[in-house]
Design a protein around this motif. Structure first.
Motif, PDB file in Angstrom:
ATOM      1  N   ASN A   1       3.857  -6.251  -3.091  1.00 18.25           N
ATOM      2  CA  ASN A   1       3.572  -7.648  -2.964  1.00 18.25           C
ATOM      3  C   ASN A   1       3.791  -8.220  -4.246  1.00 18.25           C
ATOM      4  O   ASN A   1       3.996  -9.418  -4.252  1.00 18.25           O
ATOM      5  N   SER A   2       3.867  -7.547  -5.416  1.00 20.84           N
ATOM      6  CA  SER A   2       4.247  -8.089  -6.656  1.00 20.84           C
ATOM      7  C   SER A   2       5.596  -8.367  -6.826  1.00 20.84           C
ATOM      8  O   SER A   2       6.220  -9.333  -7.687  1.00 20.84           O
ATOM      9  N   GLY A   3       6.493  -7.535  -6.154  1.00 21.53           N
ATOM     10  CA  GLY A   3       7.945  -7.593  -6.347  1.00 21.53           C
ATOM     11  C   GLY A   3       8.713  -7.267  -7.659  1.00 21.53           C
ATOM     12  O   GLY A   3       9.624  -7.435  -7.907  1.00 21.53           O
ATOM     13  N   GLY A   4       7.802  -6.464  -8.512  1.00 18.62           N
ATOM     14  CA  GLY A   4       8.111  -6.041  -9.720  1.00 18.62           C
ATOM     15  C   GLY A   4       7.575  -4.525 -10.086  1.00 18.62           C
ATOM     16  O   GLY A   4       6.855  -3.938  -9.325  1.00 18.62           O
ATOM     17  N   PRO A   5       7.696  -4.057 -11.272  1.00 16.16           N
ATOM     18  CA  PRO A   5       7.395  -2.978 -11.287  1.00 16.16           C
ATOM     19  C   PRO A   5       5.808  -2.823 -11.719  1.00 16.16           C
ATOM     20  O   PRO A   5       5.434  -4.072 -12.124  1.00 16.16           O
ATOM     21  N   ILE A   6       4.999  -1.900 -11.751  1.00 15.58           N
ATOM     22  CA  ILE A   6       3.568  -1.899 -11.911  1.00 15.58           C
ATOM     23  C   ILE A   6       3.476  -1.670 -13.560  1.00 15.58           C
ATOM     24  O   ILE A   6       3.851  -0.653 -14.196  1.00 15.58           O
ATOM     25  N   THR A   7       2.751  -2.559 -13.950  1.00 14.87           N
ATOM     26  CA  THR A   7       2.587  -2.671 -15.538  1.00 14.87           C
ATOM     27  C   THR A   7       1.513  -1.649 -15.650  1.00 14.87           C
ATOM     28  O   THR A   7       0.674  -1.226 -14.839  1.00 14.87           O
ATOM     29  N   PRO A   8       1.283  -1.085 -17.015  1.00 15.48           N
ATOM     30  CA  PRO A   8       0.449  -0.242 -17.305  1.00 15.48           C
ATOM     31  C   PRO A   8      -1.482  -0.712 -17.119  1.00 15.48           C
ATOM     32  O   PRO A   8      -1.980   0.081 -16.527  1.00 15.48           O
ATOM     33  N   SER A   9      -1.294  -2.208 -17.212  1.00 19.23           N
ATOM     34  CA  SER A   9      -2.670  -2.722 -17.247  1.00 19.23           C
ATOM     35  C   SER A   9      -3.150  -2.786 -15.491  1.00 19.23           C
ATOM     36  O   SER A   9      -4.128  -2.570 -15.155  1.00 19.23           O
ATOM     37  N   ALA A  10      -1.932  -3.213 -14.800  1.00 18.48           N
ATOM     38  CA  ALA A  10      -2.177  -3.090 -13.401  1.00 18.48           C
ATOM     39  C   ALA A  10      -2.523  -1.812 -12.812  1.00 18.48           C
ATOM     40  O   ALA A  10      -3.526  -1.451 -12.042  1.00 18.48           O
ATOM     41  N   ASP A  11      -1.692  -0.748 -13.295  1.00 16.25           N
ATOM     42  CA  ASP A  11      -1.829   0.662 -12.945  1.00 16.25           C
ATOM     43  C   ASP A  11      -3.237   1.088 -13.219  1.00 16.25           C
ATOM     44  O   ASP A  11      -4.242   1.733 -12.565  1.00 16.25           O
ATOM     45  N   ALA A  12      -3.818   0.721 -14.519  1.00 20.06           N
ATOM     46  CA  ALA A  12      -5.365   1.133 -14.985  1.00 20.06           C
ATOM     47  C   ALA A  12      -6.198   0.530 -14.007  1.00 20.06           C
ATOM     48  O   ALA A  12      -7.317   1.246 -13.381  1.00 20.06           O
ATOM     49  N   MET A  13      -6.128  -0.744 -13.415  1.00 17.79           N
ATOM     50  CA  MET A  13      -6.999  -1.470 -12.439  1.00 17.79           C
ATOM     51  C   MET A  13      -6.871  -0.903 -11.054  1.00 17.79           C
ATOM     52  O   MET A  13      -7.972  -0.693 -10.327  1.00 17.79           O
ATOM     53  N   LEU A  14      -5.653  -0.600 -10.635  1.00 16.48           N
ATOM     54  CA  LEU A  14      -5.367   0.205  -9.607  1.00 16.48           C
ATOM     55  C   LEU A  14      -6.192   1.432  -9.569  1.00 16.48           C
ATOM     56  O   LEU A  14      -6.736   1.927  -8.639  1.00 16.48           O
ATOM     57  N   ARG A  15      -6.238   2.292 -10.524  1.00 17.41           N
ATOM     58  CA  ARG A  15      -6.879   3.574 -10.638  1.00 17.41           C
ATOM     59  C   ARG A  15      -8.342   3.422 -10.543  1.00 17.41           C
ATOM     60  O   ARG A  15      -8.737   4.251  -9.990  1.00 17.41           O
ATOM     61  N   ARG A  16      -8.777   2.138 -11.247  1.00 15.70           N
ATOM     62  CA  ARG A  16     -10.143   2.206 -11.132  1.00 15.70           C
ATOM     63  C   ARG A  16     -10.525   1.796  -9.755  1.00 15.70           C
ATOM     64  O   ARG A  16     -11.776   2.274  -9.466  1.00 15.70           O
ATOM     65  N   ALA A  17      -9.837   0.937  -9.030  1.00 14.95           N
ATOM     66  CA  ALA A  17     -10.093   0.561  -7.542  1.00 14.95           C
ATOM     67  C   ALA A  17     -10.264   1.755  -6.815  1.00 14.95           C
ATOM     68  O   ALA A  17     -10.946   2.064  -5.877  1.00 14.95           O
ATOM     69  N   ALA A  18      -9.318   2.761  -7.035  1.00  9.56           N
ATOM     70  CA  ALA A  18      -9.228   4.038  -6.311  1.00  9.56           C
ATOM     71  C   ALA A  18     -10.531   4.919  -6.408  1.00  9.56           C
ATOM     72  O   ALA A  18     -10.926   5.430  -5.420  1.00  9.56           O
ATOM     73  N   GLN A  19     -10.826   4.754  -7.512  1.00 10.84           N
ATOM     74  CA  GLN A  19     -12.070   5.667  -8.013  1.00 10.84           C
ATOM     75  C   GLN A  19     -13.265   5.233  -7.345  1.00 10.84           C
ATOM     76  O   GLN A  19     -14.095   5.706  -6.880  1.00 10.84           O
ATOM     77  N   MET A  20     -13.319   3.547  -7.457  1.00 10.56           N
ATOM     78  CA  MET A  20     -14.568   2.889  -6.884  1.00 10.56           C
ATOM     79  C   MET A  20     -14.539   3.152  -5.626  1.00 10.56           C
ATOM     80  O   MET A  20     -15.637   3.563  -4.943  1.00 10.56           O
ATOM     81  N   THR A  21     -13.553   3.002  -4.735  1.00  7.96           N
ATOM     82  CA  THR A  21     -13.572   3.367  -3.185  1.00  7.96           C
ATOM     83  C   THR A  21     -13.766   4.765  -2.686  1.00  7.96           C
ATOM     84  O   THR A  21     -14.463   4.747  -1.929  1.00  7.96           O
ATOM     85  N   THR A  22     -13.294   5.789  -3.808  1.00  6.04           N
ATOM     86  CA  THR A  22     -13.857   7.116  -3.155  1.00  6.04           C
ATOM     87  C   THR A  22     -15.253   7.106  -3.483  1.00  6.04           C
ATOM     88  O   THR A  22     -15.919   7.930  -2.890  1.00  6.04           O
ATOM     89  N   GLN A  23     -15.734   6.733  -4.568  1.00  7.14           N
ATOM     90  CA  GLN A  23     -17.142   6.798  -4.636  1.00  7.14           C
ATOM     91  C   GLN A  23     -18.129   5.935  -3.639  1.00  7.14           C
ATOM     92  O   GLN A  23     -19.046   6.350  -3.136  1.00  7.14           O
TER      93      GLN A  23
END
Length: 150
Positions: free
Chosen positions: A54-76
């Motif tokens: 959806n972003s049409g570009g590479p995943i930035t380190p800040s976006a990757d950190a947010m995605l990692r947090r979102a995945a962790q919260m989803t599993t919790q």
């Protein structure tokens, strides 16, 4: 003055977390084969794929950190859902706080916008275009009330 490089040129020189060979930073041994670790890896991978598409570009380190947090919260939240469905009492404040934090993390990555656009679309075709957004709790993502501009 020479610029210093902030990221190692060779991906093998980065941390195991950065280069994708570990789920967490060192210090704690995590068996990546557990159901929870597999669920985290699945959610994280799906979020990364959807974000990149959806972003049409590479995943930035800040976006990757947010995605990692979102995945962790989803599993919790999955664990809390499991307990609630089994009839166990859960900490509703923890559940609500984690749900709200997940919503904010997904919104920071642009997922709320995608869901809104899908809802405004005509027919199933528009919803199919954004069907991935609903797999991460579409009801959690769209918390802003529809505005009636009459």
């Amino acid at each position: 003055m020479a610029r210093t490089q902030t990221r190692p040129a060779d991906s093998r020189a980065g941390s195991a977390l950065s280069n994708g060979t570990a789920l967490v930073l060192g210090g704690k041994t995590v068996d990546g084969r557990s159901a929870l670790a597999r669920r985290f890896r699945d959610v994280y991978g799906e979020l990364r794929n959807e974000y990149a598409t959806n972003s049409g570009g590479p995943i930035t380190p800040s976006a990757d950190a947010m995605l990692r947090r979102a995945a962790q919260m989803t599993t919790q939240l999955d664990l809390l859902d499991r307990d609630a469905l089994a009839g166990d009492e859960i900490d509703i404040k923890l559940y609500t706080t984690t749900s709200d934090a997940l919503n904010r993390a997904l919104a920071a990555c642009g997922f709320h916008r995608q869901l809104r656009e899908a809802k405004r679309g005509v027919g199933a075709g528009a919803r199919d275009q954004f069907k991935g957004a609903s797999s991460f709790g579409g009801m959690l993502i769209d918390v802003e009330p529809e505005r009636n501009d009459d």
